[in-house]
Structure formats: structure tokens, C-alpha cells
Write a protein that holds these residues in place. Structure first.
Motif, PDB file in Angstrom:
ATOM      1  N   LEU A   1      53.532  45.879  60.591  1.00  0.00           N
ATOM      2  CA  LEU A   1      53.305  44.598  61.245  1.00  0.00           C
ATOM      3  C   LEU A   1      54.584  43.794  61.124  1.00  0.00           C
ATOM      4  O   LEU A   1      55.192  43.751  60.061  1.00  0.00           O
ATOM      5  CB  LEU A   1      52.164  43.837  60.577  1.00  0.00           C
ATOM      6  CG  LEU A   1      50.827  44.559  60.420  1.00  0.00           C
ATOM      7  CD1 LEU A   1      49.802  43.624  59.802  1.00  0.00           C
ATOM      8  CD2 LEU A   1      50.330  45.090  61.737  1.00  0.00           C
TER       9      LEU A   1
ATOM     10  N   CYS B   1      56.452  39.971  61.824  1.00  0.00           N
ATOM     11  CA  CYS B   1      56.273  38.553  62.133  1.00  0.00           C
ATOM     12  C   CYS B   1      57.591  37.846  61.881  1.00  0.00           C
ATOM     13  O   CYS B   1      58.594  38.490  61.573  1.00  0.00           O
ATOM     14  CB  CYS B   1      55.128  37.947  61.332  1.00  0.00           C
ATOM     15  SG  CYS B   1      55.428  37.798  59.579  1.00  0.00           S
TER      16      CYS B   1
ATOM     17  N   SER C   1      53.457  35.875  56.764  1.00  0.00           N
ATOM     18  CA  SER C   1      52.137  35.531  57.303  1.00  0.00           C
ATOM     19  C   SER C   1      51.266  36.753  57.544  1.00  0.00           C
ATOM     20  O   SER C   1      50.046  36.649  57.587  1.00  0.00           O
ATOM     21  CB  SER C   1      52.269  34.712  58.584  1.00  0.00           C
ATOM     22  OG  SER C   1      52.932  35.447  59.579  1.00  0.00           O
ATOM     23  N   THR C   2      51.871  37.906  57.670  1.00  0.00           N
ATOM     24  CA  THR C   2      51.087  39.118  57.907  1.00  0.00           C
ATOM     25  C   THR C   2      50.590  39.779  56.626  1.00  0.00           C
ATOM     26  O   THR C   2      49.799  40.705  56.693  1.00  0.00           O
ATOM     27  CB  THR C   2      51.919  40.142  58.699  1.00  0.00           C
ATOM     28  OG1 THR C   2      53.142  40.362  58.016  1.00  0.00           O
ATOM     29  CG2 THR C   2      52.178  39.683  60.114  1.00  0.00           C
ATOM     30  N   SER C   3      51.015  39.297  55.464  1.00  0.00           N
ATOM     31  CA  SER C   3      50.624  39.954  54.212  1.00  0.00           C
ATOM     32  C   SER C   3      49.115  39.920  53.985  1.00  0.00           C
ATOM     33  O   SER C   3      48.547  40.892  53.491  1.00  0.00           O
ATOM     34  CB  SER C   3      51.367  39.360  53.018  1.00  0.00           C
ATOM     35  OG  SER C   3      51.040  37.993  52.866  1.00  0.00           O
TER      36      SER C   3
ATOM     37  N   LEU D   1      46.880  39.852  56.401  1.00  0.00           N
ATOM     38  CA  LEU D   1      46.338  40.795  57.379  1.00  0.00           C
ATOM     39  C   LEU D   1      46.514  42.227  56.894  1.00  0.00           C
ATOM     40  O   LEU D   1      45.604  43.047  57.043  1.00  0.00           O
ATOM     41  CB  LEU D   1      47.006  40.583  58.739  1.00  0.00           C
ATOM     42  CG  LEU D   1      46.462  41.386  59.907  1.00  0.00           C
ATOM     43  CD1 LEU D   1      44.956  41.185  60.079  1.00  0.00           C
ATOM     44  CD2 LEU D   1      47.204  41.006  61.183  1.00  0.00           C
TER      45      LEU D   1
ATOM     46  N   ALA E   1      54.204  45.001  56.048  1.00  0.00           N
ATOM     47  CA  ALA E   1      54.605  43.845  56.844  1.00  0.00           C
ATOM     48  C   ALA E   1      56.086  43.600  56.610  1.00  0.00           C
ATOM     49  O   ALA E   1      56.557  43.663  55.474  1.00  0.00           O
ATOM     50  CB  ALA E   1      53.800  42.619  56.436  1.00  0.00           C
TER      51      ALA E   1
ATOM     52  N   ALA F   1      53.186  40.248  65.479  1.00  0.00           N
ATOM     53  CA  ALA F   1      52.369  39.041  65.382  1.00  0.00           C
ATOM     54  C   ALA F   1      52.580  38.236  66.666  1.00  0.00           C
ATOM     55  O   ALA F   1      53.645  38.314  67.291  1.00  0.00           O
ATOM     56  CB  ALA F   1      52.787  38.235  64.159  1.00  0.00           C
TER      57      ALA F   1
ATOM     58  N   TYR G   1      44.587  37.993  65.123  1.00  0.00           N
ATOM     59  CA  TYR G   1      45.578  37.515  64.161  1.00  0.00           C
ATOM     60  C   TYR G   1      45.096  36.229  63.490  1.00  0.00           C
ATOM     61  O   TYR G   1      45.157  36.096  62.272  1.00  0.00           O
ATOM     62  CB  TYR G   1      46.925  37.288  64.851  1.00  0.00           C
ATOM     63  CG  TYR G   1      48.039  37.062  63.868  1.00  0.00           C
ATOM     64  CD1 TYR G   1      48.686  38.129  63.259  1.00  0.00           C
ATOM     65  CD2 TYR G   1      48.451  35.774  63.532  1.00  0.00           C
ATOM     66  CE1 TYR G   1      49.710  37.933  62.347  1.00  0.00           C
ATOM     67  CE2 TYR G   1      49.473  35.568  62.628  1.00  0.00           C
ATOM     68  CZ  TYR G   1      50.092  36.645  62.032  1.00  0.00           C
ATOM     69  OH  TYR G   1      51.101  36.442  61.128  1.00  0.00           O
TER      70      TYR G   1
ATOM     71  N   MET H   1      42.511  36.871  61.064  1.00  0.00           N
ATOM     72  CA  MET H   1      42.924  37.851  60.059  1.00  0.00           C
ATOM     73  C   MET H   1      41.925  39.015  60.033  1.00  0.00           C
ATOM     74  O   MET H   1      41.480  39.464  58.977  1.00  0.00           O
ATOM     75  CB  MET H   1      43.068  37.221  58.673  1.00  0.00           C
ATOM     76  CG  MET H   1      44.221  36.255  58.564  1.00  0.00           C
ATOM     77  SD  MET H   1      45.802  37.123  58.585  1.00  0.00           S
ATOM     78  CE  MET H   1      46.802  36.052  59.598  1.00  0.00           C
TER      79      MET H   1
END
Length: 100
Positions: free
Chosen positions: A5, A7, A12-14, A16, A35, A54, A81, A84
Motif C-alpha cells: 500500500l 500513501c 496513514s496506511t499502517s 489498514l 505500507a 491510497a 480507505y 479502513m
């Protein structure tokens, strides 16, 4: 299967990633999910099976496709997204790999 992933900063993707790992474990899917920041994607995701962007970096999807033409690349839906929803994003990644 390796899923990356990307971003803006990789932070911010951690969350997810954690929900995706949990969903993969429940489904007994063997996959590695990470991520990374968009600035590190070429270096850290070149061996990925799929890269999911993202929504905030969707505008850089074409650049990634040019840099990594051998990797399947798509953008995560804003709804998945925002919620989540790791299960839906994992399903997207698996579908992309299976249909590549």
C-alpha cells in the motif's frame, strides 16, 4: 503474494495494513502486506505482486505504472480507505493478482 500500500507518508496506511493482515489470517491466506511512502515505492515495492494507492496519491498512479510496469497497480476506493475496511481492500488485491 506481496501487497504494498502506498500513501503520502506511509503512515496513514499502517492501520489498514493491520486490518488486512487480520483478514488474511482469518482466511488462511499467505501474503505479505506492507505500507510505504509514495517516494519509496519504486525501491521498496518493485517485487510486489500488487500495489494499491491510497486515494490521496491516486494522481501518482500513472507515474508508478510507468516506473513499475511489471506490477499490477490500482487505487483503493475512498470508501474502503476511509472505513479502513481491510477485508474489502484485501479482496481487491487478491482479485487484481488473480486477474493479472
Amino acid at each position: 503474494m506481496k501487497i504494498t500500500l502506498v500513501c503520502a507518508g506511509g503512515m496513514s496506511t499502517s492501520i489498514l495494513v493491520q486490518t488486512m493482515v487480520s483478514s488474511a489470517n482469518k482466511q488462511a491466506l499467505k501474503c505479505e502486506i506492507q505500507a510505504v511512502a509514495i517516494s519509496r515505492a519504486k525501491q521498496e515495492a518493485s517485487d510486489s505482486d500488487v500495489i494499491l494507492c491510497a486515494p490521496q496519491v491516486k494522481f501518482q498512479e500513472a507515474m508508478l505504472k510507468e516506473q513499475l510496469p511489471h506490477v499490477t497497480i490500482a487505487t483503493i476506493s475512498m470508501i474502503d480507505y476511509g472505513m479502513m475496511d481491510g477485508e474489502s481492500v484485501l479482496k481487491q488485491a487478491v482479485s487484481l493478482v488473480e486477474n493479472a
